[in-house]
Design a protein around this motif. Structure first.
Motif, PDB file in Angstrom:
ATOM      1  N   THR A  28      38.378  34.081 -14.912  1.00 39.87           N
ATOM      2  CA  THR A  28      39.841  33.975 -14.947  1.00 39.87           C
ATOM      3  C   THR A  28      40.388  33.845 -13.529  1.00 39.87           C
ATOM      4  O   THR A  28      41.272  33.012 -13.264  1.00 39.87           O
ATOM      5  CB  THR A  28      40.464  35.197 -15.655  1.00 39.87           C
ATOM      6  N   ILE A  29      39.840  34.637 -12.610  1.00 40.77           N
ATOM      7  CA  ILE A  29      40.270  34.560 -11.207  1.00 40.77           C
ATOM      8  C   ILE A  29      39.921  33.183 -10.643  1.00 40.77           C
ATOM      9  O   ILE A  29      40.726  32.560  -9.941  1.00 40.77           O
ATOM     10  CB  ILE A  29      39.633  35.693 -10.381  1.00 40.77           C
ATOM     11  N   ARG A  30      38.743  32.689 -10.949  1.00 43.99           N
ATOM     12  CA  ARG A  30      38.330  31.350 -10.492  1.00 43.99           C
ATOM     13  C   ARG A  30      39.278  30.279 -11.040  1.00 43.99           C
ATOM     14  O   ARG A  30      39.657  29.352 -10.314  1.00 43.99           O
ATOM     15  CB  ARG A  30      36.896  31.059 -10.911  1.00 43.99           C
ATOM     16  N   ASP A  31      39.665  30.394 -12.304  1.00 41.45           N
ATOM     17  CA  ASP A  31      40.597  29.428 -12.900  1.00 41.45           C
ATOM     18  C   ASP A  31      41.945  29.458 -12.176  1.00 41.45           C
ATOM     19  O   ASP A  31      42.558  28.403 -11.941  1.00 41.45           O
ATOM     20  CB  ASP A  31      40.809  29.717 -14.385  1.00 41.45           C
ATOM     21  N   ILE A  32      42.415  30.641 -11.841  1.00 36.10           N
ATOM     22  CA  ILE A  32      43.684  30.785 -11.113  1.00 36.10           C
ATOM     23  C   ILE A  32      43.578  30.110  -9.755  1.00 36.10           C
ATOM     24  O   ILE A  32      44.441  29.323  -9.354  1.00 36.10           O
ATOM     25  CB  ILE A  32      44.058  32.282 -10.972  1.00 36.10           C
ATOM     26  N   ILE A  33      42.510  30.395  -9.022  1.00 32.33           N
ATOM     27  CA  ILE A  33      42.324  29.822  -7.686  1.00 32.33           C
ATOM     28  C   ILE A  33      42.169  28.306  -7.763  1.00 32.33           C
ATOM     29  O   ILE A  33      42.672  27.577  -6.903  1.00 32.33           O
ATOM     30  CB  ILE A  33      41.114  30.473  -6.988  1.00 32.33           C
ATOM     31  N   ASP A  34      41.496  27.825  -8.803  1.00 27.80           N
ATOM     32  CA  ASP A  34      41.260  26.388  -8.936  1.00 27.80           C
ATOM     33  C   ASP A  34      42.571  25.608  -8.997  1.00 27.80           C
ATOM     34  O   ASP A  34      42.671  24.504  -8.459  1.00 27.80           O
ATOM     35  CB  ASP A  34      40.408  26.102 -10.173  1.00 27.80           C
ATOM     36  N   VAL A  35      43.581  26.164  -9.613  1.00 23.95           N
ATOM     37  CA  VAL A  35      44.887  25.508  -9.655  1.00 23.95           C
ATOM     38  C   VAL A  35      45.667  25.809  -8.377  1.00 23.95           C
ATOM     39  O   VAL A  35      46.256  24.913  -7.765  1.00 23.95           O
ATOM     40  CB  VAL A  35      45.694  25.960 -10.898  1.00 23.95           C
ATOM     41  N   ALA A  36      45.657  27.052  -7.942  1.00 20.84           N
ATOM     42  CA  ALA A  36      46.457  27.482  -6.794  1.00 20.84           C
ATOM     43  C   ALA A  36      46.046  26.792  -5.496  1.00 20.84           C
ATOM     44  O   ALA A  36      46.878  26.621  -4.591  1.00 20.84           O
ATOM     45  CB  ALA A  36      46.354  29.000  -6.629  1.00 20.84           C
ATOM     46  N   ARG A  37      44.808  26.377  -5.394  1.00 16.84           N
ATOM     47  CA  ARG A  37      44.303  25.777  -4.150  1.00 16.84           C
ATOM     48  C   ARG A  37      44.989  24.465  -3.800  1.00 16.84           C
ATOM     49  O   ARG A  37      44.834  23.940  -2.698  1.00 16.84           O
ATOM     50  CB  ARG A  37      42.799  25.571  -4.241  1.00 16.84           C
ATOM     51  N   TRP A  38      45.808  23.942  -4.708  1.00 13.05           N
ATOM     52  CA  TRP A  38      46.536  22.714  -4.453  1.00 13.05           C
ATOM     53  C   TRP A  38      47.824  22.960  -3.676  1.00 13.05           C
ATOM     54  O   TRP A  38      48.733  22.128  -3.668  1.00 13.05           O
ATOM     55  CB  TRP A  38      46.821  21.983  -5.770  1.00 13.05           C
ATOM     56  N   ALA A  39      47.903  24.070  -2.980  1.00 14.74           N
ATOM     57  CA  ALA A  39      49.072  24.374  -2.156  1.00 14.74           C
ATOM     58  C   ALA A  39      49.263  23.287  -1.096  1.00 14.74           C
ATOM     59  O   ALA A  39      48.286  22.740  -0.577  1.00 14.74           O
ATOM     60  CB  ALA A  39      48.894  25.739  -1.480  1.00 14.74           C
ATOM     61  N   PRO A  40      50.507  22.971  -0.767  1.00 17.86           N
ATOM     62  CA  PRO A  40      50.753  21.898   0.204  1.00 17.86           C
ATOM     63  C   PRO A  40      50.387  22.305   1.629  1.00 17.86           C
ATOM     64  O   PRO A  40      50.573  23.443   2.036  1.00 17.86           O
ATOM     65  CB  PRO A  40      52.264  21.666   0.085  1.00 17.86           C
ATOM     66  N   HIS A  41      49.849  21.341   2.341  1.00 19.22           N
ATOM     67  CA  HIS A  41      49.582  21.498   3.773  1.00 19.22           C
ATOM     68  C   HIS A  41      49.553  20.101   4.348  1.00 19.22           C
ATOM     69  O   HIS A  41      48.684  19.306   4.005  1.00 19.22           O
ATOM     70  CB  HIS A  41      48.261  22.228   4.018  1.00 19.22           C
ATOM     71  N   HIS A  42      50.523  19.801   5.207  1.00 20.00           N
ATOM     72  CA  HIS A  42      50.667  18.414   5.655  1.00 20.00           C
ATOM     73  C   HIS A  42      49.461  17.915   6.461  1.00 20.00           C
ATOM     74  O   HIS A  42      49.235  16.717   6.554  1.00 20.00           O
ATOM     75  CB  HIS A  42      51.976  18.211   6.439  1.00 20.00           C
ATOM     76  N   ALA A  43      48.655  18.813   7.005  1.00 18.40           N
ATOM     77  CA  ALA A  43      47.446  18.392   7.723  1.00 18.40           C
ATOM     78  C   ALA A  43      46.314  18.066   6.739  1.00 18.40           C
ATOM     79  O   ALA A  43      45.245  17.624   7.140  1.00 18.40           O
ATOM     80  CB  ALA A  43      47.005  19.471   8.701  1.00 18.40           C
TER      81      ALA A  43
END
Length: 182
Positions: A28-43
Motif C-alpha cells: 500500500t505504501i509502495r502504491d502511494i509512493i508510485d503515484v506521489a513520485r510524479w511531483a513537479p520539478h522543473h529540472a
C-alpha cells in the motif's frame, strides 16, 4: 468505484495523529509512493529518496527517540514512546543538500510537493499521515542511525497508518485575507 475529486481530497485531508490497530502493508505504501513520485520539478530530476521503517524496524525510530528526547520528563518521554508504538510506519523523506542556494530551494520545494502528493494519495486510500519536521540539531543526530548521508537533509518523517476518526476542520484564512490583487 466511487471517485473523489482532487478538490474534495485537498479540502477533506487532515493530519492524522491517532492510528487504528489495522496493519499498513508495504504494498500500500509502495502504491502511494508510485503515484506521489510524479511531483513537479522543473529540472526533471527526483531530488528525493525515501527510507521506510515498517514492522519491527520501527523500533529503530523509537530507540532513537528515547536517546534524542532526554530533556523530557520521565512521564512525558514514556507517553511519547507509547504514542510512537502506535504508528504503523515511518517514512523518512530525504533530499540531497546542494551548495547552490537556488538549486537547494528548488529541490526543497519539489520534495515538499512530493510529501503533499503522498498525503493526498494516502488520504484517497484512507491512510492517514502526520508530516513531522525537526530542527537541524535533532536531525543531525538521526542521520547516522538511519542511513542518511551528511550531504542529505531530512525533509520530514511521515507517520503513516489507517485511522478510525477524522479530526475536525480547523478554520483557514479566507481567499480575501490571503490574496493581494495588483
Amino acid at each position: 468505484m466511487i471517485t473523489t475529486s482532487i478538490m474534495q481530497i485537498i479540502q477533506e485531508r487532515r493530519t492524522i495523529r491517532q492510528f487504528s490497530n489495522q496493519s499498513l502493508e508495504i504494498d500500500t505504501i509502495r502504491d502511494i509512493i508510485d503515484v506521489a513520485r510524479w511531483a513537479p520539478h522543473h529540472a526533471k530530476t527526483d531530488p528525493w529518496r525515501l527510507i521506510l521503517f515498517h514492522g519491527e524496524q520501527r523500533q529503530q525510530i523509537i530507540h532513537m527517540a528515547k536517546k534524542a528526547y532526554t530533556h523530557l520528563s520521565e512521564t512525558a518521554l514514556s507517553a511519547f514512546i507509547s504514542y510512537l508504538q502506535t504508528v504503523p510506519a515511518f517514512l523518512i523523506v530525504v533530499m540531497e543538500e546542494k551548495e547552490n542556494r537556488k538549486h537547494w530551494e528548488d529541490d526543497l520545494c519539489a520534495t515538499s510537493a512530493l510529501v503533499q502528493n503522498i498525503q493526498l494519495v494516502a488520504w484517497e486510500k484512507q491512510v492517514g499521515v502526520a508530516w513531522r519536521t525537526f530542527g537541524e540539531q535533532l536531525t543531525s543526530r538521526m542521520k547516522e542511525h538511519i542511513g542518511v548521508q551528511q550531504d542529505e537533509k531530512i525533509v520530514g518523517v511521515l507517520q503513516m497508518g489507517y485511522f478510525d476518526d477524522v479530526p475536525t476542520v480547523t478554520e483557514r484564512k479566507s481567499v480575501d485575507e490571503l490574496l493581494t490583487i495588483m
